[in-house]
Design a protein around this motif. Structure first.
Motif, PDB file in Angstrom:
ATOM      1  N   SER A  50     -11.191 -11.961   4.679  1.00 48.45           N
ATOM      2  CA  SER A  50     -12.280 -12.379   3.794  1.00 48.45           C
ATOM      3  C   SER A  50     -12.273 -11.612   2.468  1.00 48.45           C
ATOM      4  O   SER A  50     -12.815 -12.085   1.469  1.00 48.45           O
ATOM      5  N   VAL A  51     -11.661 -10.441   2.434  1.00 49.88           N
ATOM      6  CA  VAL A  51     -11.529  -9.669   1.201  1.00 49.88           C
ATOM      7  C   VAL A  51     -10.067  -9.648   0.748  1.00 49.88           C
ATOM      8  O   VAL A  51      -9.783  -9.692  -0.449  1.00 49.88           O
ATOM      9  N   HIS A  52      -9.146  -9.634   1.710  1.00 55.56           N
ATOM     10  CA  HIS A  52      -7.717  -9.558   1.420  1.00 55.56           C
ATOM     11  C   HIS A  52      -7.245 -10.753   0.584  1.00 55.56           C
ATOM     12  O   HIS A  52      -6.529 -10.570  -0.409  1.00 55.56           O
ATOM     13  N   LEU A  53      -7.636 -11.946   0.962  1.00 58.59           N
ATOM     14  CA  LEU A  53      -7.191 -13.146   0.247  1.00 58.59           C
ATOM     15  C   LEU A  53      -7.761 -13.235  -1.173  1.00 58.59           C
ATOM     16  O   LEU A  53      -6.991 -13.436  -2.122  1.00 58.59           O
ATOM     17  N   PRO A  54      -9.078 -13.100  -1.368  1.00 56.84           N
ATOM     18  CA  PRO A  54      -9.581 -13.147  -2.750  1.00 56.84           C
ATOM     19  C   PRO A  54      -9.020 -12.028  -3.635  1.00 56.84           C
ATOM     20  O   PRO A  54      -8.769 -12.247  -4.823  1.00 56.84           O
ATOM     21  N   LEU A  55      -8.795 -10.864  -3.063  1.00 55.29           N
ATOM     22  CA  LEU A  55      -8.215  -9.765  -3.840  1.00 55.29           C
ATOM     23  C   LEU A  55      -6.785 -10.110  -4.257  1.00 55.29           C
ATOM     24  O   LEU A  55      -6.368  -9.806  -5.371  1.00 55.29           O
ATOM     25  N   GLY A  56      -6.053 -10.772  -3.388  1.00 56.54           N
ATOM     26  CA  GLY A  56      -4.707 -11.209  -3.735  1.00 56.54           C
ATOM     27  C   GLY A  56      -4.712 -12.209  -4.884  1.00 56.54           C
ATOM     28  O   GLY A  56      -3.879 -12.135  -5.798  1.00 56.54           O
ATOM     29  N   VAL A  57      -5.661 -13.133  -4.855  1.00 56.29           N
ATOM     30  CA  VAL A  57      -5.792 -14.107  -5.944  1.00 56.29           C
ATOM     31  C   VAL A  57      -6.144 -13.392  -7.247  1.00 56.29           C
ATOM     32  O   VAL A  57      -5.581 -13.688  -8.304  1.00 56.29           O
ATOM     33  N   LEU A  58      -7.058 -12.442  -7.173  1.00 59.99           N
ATOM     34  CA  LEU A  58      -7.444 -11.664  -8.355  1.00 59.99           C
ATOM     35  C   LEU A  58      -6.239 -10.898  -8.905  1.00 59.99           C
ATOM     36  O   LEU A  58      -6.001 -10.890 -10.116  1.00 59.99           O
ATOM     37  N   MET A  59      -5.481 -10.275  -8.020  1.00 59.52           N
ATOM     38  CA  MET A  59      -4.311  -9.512  -8.457  1.00 59.52           C
ATOM     39  C   MET A  59      -3.286 -10.423  -9.133  1.00 59.52           C
ATOM     40  O   MET A  59      -2.685 -10.039 -10.142  1.00 59.52           O
ATOM     41  N   PHE A  60      -3.080 -11.610  -8.588  1.00 58.68           N
ATOM     42  CA  PHE A  60      -2.133 -12.534  -9.202  1.00 58.68           C
ATOM     43  C   PHE A  60      -2.613 -12.932 -10.599  1.00 58.68           C
ATOM     44  O   PHE A  60      -1.839 -12.921 -11.556  1.00 58.68           O
ATOM     45  N   GLY A  61      -3.894 -13.257 -10.703  1.00 59.45           N
ATOM     46  CA  GLY A  61      -4.441 -13.634 -12.021  1.00 59.45           C
ATOM     47  C   GLY A  61      -4.327 -12.502 -13.031  1.00 59.45           C
ATOM     48  O   GLY A  61      -3.931 -12.728 -14.182  1.00 59.45           O
ATOM     49  N   LEU A  62      -4.642 -11.292 -12.619  1.00 64.66           N
ATOM     50  CA  LEU A  62      -4.540 -10.138 -13.525  1.00 64.66           C
ATOM     51  C   LEU A  62      -3.088  -9.849 -13.903  1.00 64.66           C
ATOM     52  O   LEU A  62      -2.804  -9.479 -15.048  1.00 64.66           O
ATOM     53  N   SER A  63      -2.187 -10.056 -12.968  1.00 59.27           N
ATOM     54  CA  SER A  63      -0.790  -9.807 -13.261  1.00 59.27           C
ATOM     55  C   SER A  63      -0.245 -10.849 -14.243  1.00 59.27           C
ATOM     56  O   SER A  63       0.513 -10.506 -15.161  1.00 59.27           O
ATOM     57  N   VAL A  64      -0.634 -12.109 -14.069  1.00 59.36           N
ATOM     58  CA  VAL A  64      -0.236 -13.140 -15.028  1.00 59.36           C
ATOM     59  C   VAL A  64      -0.817 -12.835 -16.412  1.00 59.36           C
ATOM     60  O   VAL A  64      -0.136 -12.971 -17.427  1.00 59.36           O
ATOM     61  N   LEU A  65      -2.057 -12.385 -16.441  1.00 60.00           N
ATOM     62  CA  LEU A  65      -2.683 -12.013 -17.708  1.00 60.00           C
ATOM     63  C   LEU A  65      -1.939 -10.856 -18.375  1.00 60.00           C
ATOM     64  O   LEU A  65      -1.680 -10.880 -19.579  1.00 60.00           O
ATOM     65  N   ALA A  66      -1.573  -9.846 -17.603  1.00 59.38           N
ATOM     66  CA  ALA A  66      -0.813  -8.706 -18.144  1.00 59.38           C
ATOM     67  C   ALA A  66       0.545  -9.182 -18.667  1.00 59.38           C
ATOM     68  O   ALA A  66       1.006  -8.717 -19.717  1.00 59.38           O
ATOM     69  N   LEU A  67       1.166 -10.104 -17.968  1.00 63.00           N
ATOM     70  CA  LEU A  67       2.453 -10.638 -18.398  1.00 63.00           C
ATOM     71  C   LEU A  67       2.307 -11.428 -19.699  1.00 63.00           C
ATOM     72  O   LEU A  67       3.144 -11.308 -20.588  1.00 63.00           O
ATOM     73  N   ALA A  68       1.241 -12.191 -19.808  1.00 64.56           N
ATOM     74  CA  ALA A  68       1.015 -12.996 -21.016  1.00 64.56           C
ATOM     75  C   ALA A  68       0.702 -12.109 -22.232  1.00 64.56           C
ATOM     76  O   ALA A  68       1.037 -12.463 -23.355  1.00 64.56           O
ATOM     77  N   ARG A  69       0.093 -10.973 -22.008  1.00 65.39           N
ATOM     78  CA  ARG A  69      -0.234 -10.047 -23.096  1.00 65.39           C
ATOM     79  C   ARG A  69       0.993  -9.368 -23.673  1.00 65.39           C
ATOM     80  O   ARG A  69       0.983  -8.916 -24.796  1.00 65.39           O
ATOM     81  N   ARG A  70       2.030  -9.226 -22.889  1.00 67.62           N
ATOM     82  CA  ARG A  70       3.243  -8.542 -23.337  1.00 67.62           C
ATOM     83  C   ARG A  70       4.003  -9.479 -24.189  1.00 67.62           C
ATOM     84  O   ARG A  70       4.747  -9.925 -24.617  1.00 67.62           O
TER      85      ARG A  70
END
Length: 124
Positions: A104-124
């Motif tokens: 219940s926390v593991h899955l949403p956190l994974g989605v958040l991490m993916f979104g933040l990682s894509v955002l970090a990639l787009a910023r570079r």
């Protein structure tokens, strides 16, 4: 003059390494989402997800190393180091939640991490 050119080349290499590290982290997090789906539908999904977790954690550590190497030579902003450290903390929490079987926390956190990682990639 030669030292300035050497420093500029060093900063560019560090920045490229940082981009590669963020891309690798993003791909490993995406792989984790795919292997989580396989976890529900096949017998080998658990093995893939377990191995993927280790690779993703290693990619997060590589991101921290790349951020430090990109920051130190040029004396730029330490912000990427803080972002990378935050990802490592999130990855640590993610591993603990996965081992504890708290989806219940593991899955949403994974989605958040993916979104933040894509955002970090787009910023570079």
């Amino acid at each position: 003059m030669a030292t300035q050119e050497t420093a500029t080349a060093s900063v560019q290499r560090g920045s490229s390494f940082l981009q590669v590290a963020i891309a690798l982290q993003t791909l490993t997090i995406f792989f984790q989402a795919v292997s989580a789906g396989l976890l529900l539908t096949s017998s080998f999904g658990e093995t893939l997800h377990s191995v993927g977790a280790r690779v993703m954690y290693g990619a997060s550590m590589l991101y921290v190393l790349a951020a430090v190497l990109a920051w130190k030579p040029g004396g730029g902003s330490p912000r990427p180091v803080w972002h990378a450290s935050g990802f490592l903390v999130l990855a640590s929490v993610q591993v603990v939640l996965g081992i504890a079987h708290v989806p219940s926390v593991h899955l949403p956190l994974g989605v958040l991490m993916f979104g933040l990682s894509v955002l970090a990639l787009a910023r570079r």
